[in-house]
Write an enzyme that holds these catalytic residues in place. Structure first.
Site, mmCIF file in Angstrom:
data_model
loop_
_atom_site.group_PDB
_atom_site.id
_atom_site.type_symbol
_atom_site.label_atom_id
_atom_site.label_comp_id
_atom_site.label_asym_id
_atom_site.label_seq_id
_atom_site.Cartn_x
_atom_site.Cartn_y
_atom_site.Cartn_z
ATOM 1 N N THR A 281 -55.063 -49.574 50.309
ATOM 2 C CA THR A 281 -54.119 -50.207 51.240
ATOM 3 C C THR A 281 -54.158 -49.522 52.598
ATOM 4 O O THR A 281 -54.274 -50.183 53.648
ATOM 5 C CB THR A 281 -52.693 -50.153 50.650
ATOM 6 O OG1 THR A 281 -52.662 -50.915 49.443
ATOM 7 C CG2 THR A 281 -51.662 -50.698 51.630
ATOM 8 N N ALA A 282 -54.077 -48.204 52.599
ATOM 9 C CA ALA A 282 -54.059 -47.477 53.867
ATOM 10 C C ALA A 282 -55.378 -47.612 54.616
ATOM 11 O O ALA A 282 -55.407 -47.766 55.845
ATOM 12 C CB ALA A 282 -53.749 -45.998 53.619
ATOM 13 N N GLY B 1 -54.792 -50.702 45.247
ATOM 14 C CA GLY B 1 -54.632 -49.262 45.117
ATOM 15 C C GLY B 1 -53.993 -48.679 46.367
ATOM 16 O O GLY B 1 -53.937 -49.317 47.430
ATOM 17 N N CYS B 2 -53.497 -47.460 46.249
ATOM 18 C CA CYS B 2 -52.781 -46.838 47.364
ATOM 19 C C CYS B 2 -53.742 -46.495 48.499
ATOM 20 O O CYS B 2 -53.535 -46.883 49.649
ATOM 21 C CB CYS B 2 -52.018 -45.609 46.875
ATOM 22 S SG CYS B 2 -52.966 -44.454 45.877
ATOM 23 N N TYR B 3 -54.811 -45.755 48.187
ATOM 24 C CA TYR B 3 -55.793 -45.452 49.232
ATOM 25 C C TYR B 3 -56.357 -46.727 49.855
ATOM 26 O O TYR B 3 -56.437 -46.838 51.085
ATOM 27 C CB TYR B 3 -56.951 -44.628 48.665
ATOM 28 C CG TYR B 3 -56.673 -43.171 48.398
ATOM 29 C CD1 TYR B 3 -56.198 -42.323 49.401
ATOM 30 C CD2 TYR B 3 -56.944 -42.605 47.154
ATOM 31 C CE1 TYR B 3 -55.990 -40.967 49.153
ATOM 32 C CE2 TYR B 3 -56.731 -41.250 46.905
ATOM 33 C CZ TYR B 3 -56.262 -40.437 47.903
ATOM 34 O OH TYR B 3 -56.061 -39.102 47.658
#
Lengths: 343, 343, 343, 343
Positions: free
Chosen positions: A153-154, A149-151
C-alpha cells in the site's frame, strides 16, 4: 437496518484494529467474532481497550454463523480464507481477506512465495485487489476483495503517479521500507520481543520478501510492462507505522508536485504534503491515510518519494473498512474520519 | 593458569551477559557453553555482539565436560541446576546458580512458589545466598552459591541499613518495583512482544510474586524477626533496568544519609548518591552497581529509598561474576570495572 | 447552531489533543486558535495529523476574538489564564483552564507551589474543580472550571470510594505514580529528550511536587479531615499514560470490588476491571477513561489500587471536553466515545 | 608515564562517551575537562554513570591548561576547534576534532554547508581525515586529526571495497541512512524530545545534509573521479545506532563476499558478516566496530550493503580514541576491546 459483520480470527492485531474501527461505525453491527482457541471467552478480556464498546464473546468458526453475515473479514494467517471463501460467497456473503490468499494472480508465483498449494485458484481471478485509489469501481461490485499488504500500500501509492504517466526508468526503482513490529503480528516469537526488537534496527529478508511480487504485479499491470523493484524491508523499534523511501530516475520532465496533487485531489485517504515536507509516521498513527511528499534532491533527475501509513489502518484494517464501505454501498469514509494520534 | 569456566544454558539473556563480561576477564577461560537445542552452532551466530571475542560453539550438556571446569554457571530456567549440582560438586567443580533453585531455605516454601518438587533439598542448606554485601566471607568459602534474584538485589540493598539497625517499622515496608522486560528472559511469549510491552506500563503479579518470599527471607534473617513486605512489580517499556521505590516508617531517629554512606563505604558495587538525588536506571546500564538515594519527604518519619540496578548485571550476571571472583580468590572487581552506558 | 470554541495556547500537547477531539465534535466549531509566536501560520503545519480536519491559522491572542466564543480553553502554561479569565467571563464566555491557576483554593498554598502572585484570587473561589465524578452538578452550572491535573485525576479517582466511605487510615496513603513524558509538555528541555528519557526510568521531585497539594485538597474535602498522602512521581520511557499504584490500610472491612463497581456504575468514563486485573496504560491510549483494579494481596488489610489514564485525555484534554459538554448542556460523552488505540 | 589528555566541551554525548572509554584506558590520564557553563561542578554530577571512575570538575577552557596536555579532543559544536587548534599545536599538543571543522578540504564548500567563515583554512590542508581503515599511516604521523562524521563512517566503510576496486557505477550510488537521536546531540530542542521522536520515524534533510559533501569528498578521492551519492538520512526512535543501506550497480563481476573479507581481514574494528546476514545496530551498541553484510538480491547486478555502527563509538568517540592511540603510538585497540551491549 444495520449490516451484519463477521470477523474470522480476531485475536491478532488486524482483528482488534477492525473491532476498534467498527464499533464506531453507525451502519454495521458485529455479530460474530471467531477464534477456535478462545471460543467462549469475552473479546474485551483479551483487548481491554474495547471494554464498554463490544459486548461479545469469541465463538468457534462456523459456516452457518458466518454465512448469516452480510460481509466477513478474514483477519487470519495466510491460507485460511482460501478454504472458506467459496462457501460464504455461495451463501451471498461478501468476503474481504486481509491475508495474502487472493492478492497474487499468478498461482505459481503465489505458491512459491507462500509455500503451500492454493485451495481456490478459481477465486483468485475473481478477487479484486482492494486498493481503492486504483480499483474503486471494481471494489464496489466485488464479492471478494483481496486487501493489499501493508508495504505494497505504501509503496504503490507512492509510485502510482510516476508509473501511470510513464515518467521514470522502471528498471531502476528502489523501495527502501521500514515497518513497526505490529506488522509481524501478535505471534509469540523471539525476534519481535521488546528485548530483541526494541532499541534496535536492522534490515531483513533482503534476499526476498513476499510483498515484492505483490508490488511488482500491481506496478506491472499499471505500466503494461514488467517491473520488479528492488525491495529492502527493515524493522523499526516501534509498534505502528511504515515509512517507504522510494527512489527512481525521471526520464521525462514533469512538475511532480502538481502531478501528485492532481492525481490524489479527489482521494479522501491520500494526502500529498507541500513540497519540501518530511511526513512522519506518527502523523498517521491510528488514521486511515497515506501521507506523502515528493523530493528531487539538487533538482536533478533522481526522484525521492517519502510515503507513510499506519500499517494496521491504511495498511490493513482501515483499508479493509474502506473496502467494506464501498462493497456495501456506504459512504466510503464512514468510521474512518479520525485524525492521527499525535503525540 | 586460567581457571576453566562452563556455562549451562547460555542462550538466554543472563547467559549472553555472562559471556560479555567473561570474555574481558583476564584470569578465566570459557571452555564450555552448553545448549541442548543449539549444540553444534557457533555462539556468536546467536549473539553477534560476541563476534571476534568468543570462538566457541554450543555443546550438548555433558557432566564430563562440565566437571572439567573449575566453576560452572547455571544460566538455566528454574529446576535445572538442582539436578546437576551434586555431580559437579562431587567432581570438585564449584557452582553458581543464577536461577532460584537454591535461594529459599524453606523447601516447602520453595516448592509452593516454584511449583515443583525440589531435587536436592540437602544442598539448599549448604548453598550460600550470593549477595556479597551481606555474605562476603561465606561466599569466599562456598562451593555452591545461589545468585540472588534481580528484584531482591535492588530491594534488599536498598533496605539493608534500615533493617540491620532496627530503625523502621518492619510491618509496613512497601516495595514498589519496576523492571525492564529482559527480566522476563528470552522466551517467545506474547506479553513481552515489543507490540505488547512497548509504549505501555502495567503492574503484574500483585497477588503474589516469587521474589517476595526471597526478599522476606533475607530481611527476616537480618532482623531476626519475620518481615513480609508488600511487593508490587511493574513492567517497564524498556530492556534493562530495575528501579525499586521503597517505603518505610522510621521508628528511631537517625542521620540516614550518613548511615547509608558508612554502611556502603567499603562496598565496591554500591553507590550512595548525595542527598536529594534521583538515581536513573540508565546510569547503571551494563554496569555492576546498585545506585541509591535516600529521601525523607517533608523531613517526616516516612523514608523513601530509590534503588536502581541493571537487572542483567548487578541483578544477575555481574553479581554472579562478582561471586565467582570471590569463590576463586580473584580480585572481587575483576572484569566488572566499567561505567554504565549513558546515554 | 454550533457553539463557538476558542483555544489559547494551542501549540502544546494539551492543545493539539483538544483539537484532535474537537474536530470530531458535531456540536462545536473551533473559531479561534491562538499563539503569539506562530500567529499567521497554519495549525496543521505544526500538527500534520490535523491535515484535512482543521482549516485554521494561529492568531495572536485577542480579547475581542476570544470573547466572541461561547467557551474558551486555556491550554497555556501556569499563570496565563488567571490574567484573562475575568475579561472573558464578563463577556459571557465560559472558561476552562487546563493549567493550575484555579485548582488550589488556598491562595497562599498556590503561590508557594507555583512561585508567583495570583492575579485573580477572587475567581479561585468561584472556579469549580472539573472532576465530573465528584462535581458534576457544579460543573454544569459553572462559568469557570479548573481542569484537574493529570496525576490528581488518576490518584483521586483511584482513592475516591475508599475515602468517601471512610474505610482507610488516611494518614498512611502512598501514591507511587508513573507518567509518560508528554506530561512534561512540548518544551525544549534536555531531560525529556529521547536520548535522556528514553530507555530510562527514574523518580523525580520526591521532595515535593505541585500535584501533591492538589490531591491533598480534594481528598481532604471529601474526608472532611486533613489528608496529605505521600506522593512519589516517576518518569516513564514512553509518550502517553499514567499509572498510579495506590497503597492504603483498610480500617473497616468491606467488599471493595463491589464498592468500586457500585460507586462508578453510572460513570461513563471510569472502568472498574474484574478482581485480579492489571490495567495497562495502552488500554486507555487516546481514550477518555480511567481504568482501575483493586487488590488486597494475601487478603490482608493492605489495599493496592491500580489506576491508569491517558494523561493527555482523561488527564487533560478529554476531561476538559467532558467538562465543556457539561457546561454547554451537551451530551456528556460527545466526541469522547472512542476505544483506546491498542496496540 | 601516562599521557595527559584534555577534552574541550565534554557536556555533550560525544564528550561523555570519550570519558566512558578513557577512564578504562591504562596509558592515559584525563587532566582537563572543560565547560564554560558548568565550570566548578563535578563531571559525575552531570553524568552519574562516571561516579567512582572520574574524580574531576569541569574547568573553564584555558589555553594554558590545555597546552599542558599531550592531546586534546574537541567534543564541541562546529566552529570551536578551528579557533583554538593552532595555539595548541604550537605548544606541541596534538588535536582531534570530533566536530566538522577540518573534515572538508574545499574551504568554500565547508563555508557553504556550515554557514560560517573558516577561522583556520591553513590548518585544513594539514588535517588528516581520521578514518584509520583509509589513512592509518597518515594518522600515526598527524598533529591534527579531523574525526569523521557518523554517517560518513558507516557509508564510507560500506562502500570502500567497491569504490577502491572500481566495480560499480559511481553515478548511481544511493545511501539510505537511519540514525538514533543521540546523533543530534544533547541540545534542548523540540524535535528530539521523546514525545516527538519516540514511537515515530521520518526522513529529514532530503534536500541536502552536511554529511553528503563529506562522503562525496572521501569517495571521490578514492575513485579519482567525482562521486556525489544520493544521501537520505532518517531519524530512528532509539538512542544509539546508525544503519546505512547502500545501493549500487555492479559494472564488473566479482566475488563481493571474498572482496570485503579480504579488504577488512586485518582491520580490528570492521566486521564482515557471513553472506546472507543482516547486521543489527544493537550488536554494536557501545562497541567500536563497523559491522556489515553484502547482498545481491536475485544474484543480479544490484549490490545492497548493510552497514551498522554505534554513532557515538565508531561514529565518534571510539574512532577518536582509536585515532588517539595511533597518534600517541599506543596499541590501536587499547580501551576499545569490549563487546556490544546486547540486549
Amino acid at each position: 437496518m444495520k449490516r451484519k459483520i463477521g470477523i474470522v480470527g480476531a485475536t491478532g492485531y488486524t482483528g482488534v484494529e477492525l473491532l476498534r474501527l467498527l464499533v464506531s461505525h453507525p451502519a454495521v453491527e458485529i455479530t460474530c467474532v471467531t477464534s477456535r482457541e478462545h471460543a467462549g471467552s469475552r473479546v474485551d478480556a483479551m483487548f481491554p481497550n474495547l471494554r464498554g464498546y463490544l459486548d461479545l464473546t469469541f465463538t468457534a468458526p462456523s459456516d452457518e454463523a458466518l454465512s448469516a453475515c452480510d460481509l466477513v473479514f478474514f483477519a487470519t494467517p495466510n491460507g485460511i480464507a482460501m478454504k472458506s471463501a467459496q462457501t460464504l460467497l455461495d451463501a451471498g456473503t461478501k468476503v474481504i481477506d486481509l491475508a495474502a490468499d487472493f492478492r497474487i494472480k499468478d498461482i505459481a508465483v503465489w505458491e512459491k512465495w507462500y509455500g503451500m498449494q492454493h485451495a481456490s485458484p478459481h477465486l483468485v481471478e475473481e478477487a479484486v485487489y482492494g486498493l481503492p485509489e486504483l480499483n474503486r469501481a471494481a471494489i464496489r461490485n466485488a464479492r471478494l476483495v483481496a486487501n493489499p499488504g501493508c508495504y505494497p500500500t505504501a509503496v504503490t501509492l507512492g509510485l502510482l503517479p510516476l508509473v501511470e504517466n510513464n515518467l521514470i526508468d522502471v528498471a531502476g526503482i528502489i523501495a527502501d521500507t521500514k515497518s513497526g513490529v505490529s506488522g509481524a503480528g501478535r505471534k509469540a516469537e523471539v525476534h519481535t520481543l521488546l528485548a530483541e526488537a526494541g532499541d534496535n534496527f536492522k534490515a531483513y529478508a533482503v534476499a526476498g520478501h513476499r510483498h515484492q511480487p505483490e508490488i511488482a504485479q500491481t506496478l506491472s499491470t499499471i505500466a503494461q510492462t514488467a517491473i520488479s523493484p528492488v525491495f529492502v524491508p527493515h524493522l523499526l523499534p516501534m509498534i505502528r507505522g511504515i515509512h517507504a523511501t522510494l527512489y527512481a530516475m525521471l526520464t521525462t520532465e514533469a512538475d511532480l508536485q502538481q502531478l501528485y496533487a492532481t492525481r490524489y485531489a479527489a482521494e479522501p485517504f491520500v494526502d500529498v504534503m507541500p513540497a519540501g515536507s518530511h511526513p512522519e509516521t506518527r502523523s498517521v498513527r491510528g488514521a486511515n491515510v497515506c501521507r506523502m511528499a515528493i523530493h528531487r534532491p539538487g533538482n536533478g533527475q533522481r526522484v525521492v518519494v517519502l510515503s507513510v501509513i499506519d500499517n494496521l489502518v491504511k495498511g490493513a484494517a482501515g483499508q479493509a473498512v474502506q473496502n467494506m464501505n464501498l462493497m456495501l454501498d456506504l459512504a466510503e469514509g464512514t468510521a474512518l474520519q479520525q485524525p492521527g494520534l499525535l503525540p
